[in-house]
Design a protein around this motif. Sequence first.
Motif, short mmCIF file in Angstrom:
data_model
loop_
_atom_site.label_atom_id
_atom_site.label_comp_id
_atom_site.label_asym_id
_atom_site.label_seq_id
_atom_site.Cartn_x
_atom_site.Cartn_y
_atom_site.Cartn_z
N ASP A 46 0.83 -1.21 0.00
CA ASP A 46 0.00 0.00 0.00
C ASP A 46 0.86 1.26 0.00
O ASP A 46 0.54 2.26 -0.67
CB ASP A 46 -0.91 -0.01 1.24
N THR A 87 0.91 3.89 -2.79
CA THR A 87 0.70 5.32 -2.51
C THR A 87 1.82 6.16 -3.11
O THR A 87 1.58 7.23 -3.71
CB THR A 87 0.65 5.55 -0.99
N LYS A 102 1.51 8.76 -5.92
CA LYS A 102 2.04 10.10 -5.73
C LYS A 102 2.94 10.49 -6.90
O LYS A 102 2.85 11.61 -7.45
CB LYS A 102 2.82 10.16 -4.42
#
Length: 255
Positions: A39, A43, A47
């Motif tokens: 995760d 992320t 990003k």
Amino acid sequence: MTELKAPDIYAALRELTASLVQLKVDMATGQAQLKSEVDKQKTEVDKQKSEVDKQKSEVDKQKTEMDKQKTEMDKQKTEVDKQKTEMDKQKTEVEKQKTEMDKQKTEVDKLKQQQQVRQVAFSAALVTTKGQSNIGPFPTHTTLIFKHVPTNIGNAYNPNTGVFTAPVKGAYNFEWHVGALGDNSHGSAVVLVKNTENVFIAWEQQKDGFMSSSNGVMLLLEVGDIVFVRLWVGHLAYDNGNHQTTFSGFLLFPM
């Protein structure tokens, strides 16, 4: 072979169960950590993807701005080319007008020159002093140099040589007068010469006292023809401040 007893089997089963439980816990923990890492990486990837999308959006924006600037530059270049074409056209027109003006100036200068050469007239006397002077006699024919020049329009007469040079083809009128004091031995004779040709003569002779003679002629002259007055060999010419011996001429009309 050793036979296992029931308590030993139960103990082994409990140990195995505990190991399985621990393994299950460890697996769950590992899966949770792995999921958390995944995760986290997802992320970070999201990003980075968002940053890439942002950068892509900025690049697209810059590209759009560059395209806009290029379009404006192309528009300005087109306008500059148009202005350059107009300037070249104006320059050509100016050069054409300058050529026409130079042509007109040349024509005006030519007309001015023609007008100037049409204004030809002179009168000259033999001596410039107030006293009197006898010229001659000489053993050869001698060109008279008329040094007192009150009029020389067009400067066709040369007071240093006594020679008139035709500046334009045309009809010219000439007059010449000769004065002398008679001495019973020498006459007064002057002849008008065109180039090398004796045209007309003015002649007079008497025993004593003042005497004079004159003549005139109209001549057709080409450009560069010369005319002058020649004192005849063995003769006299007299002049003083009253200017009795003279040479005059003017252009009647060009041809």
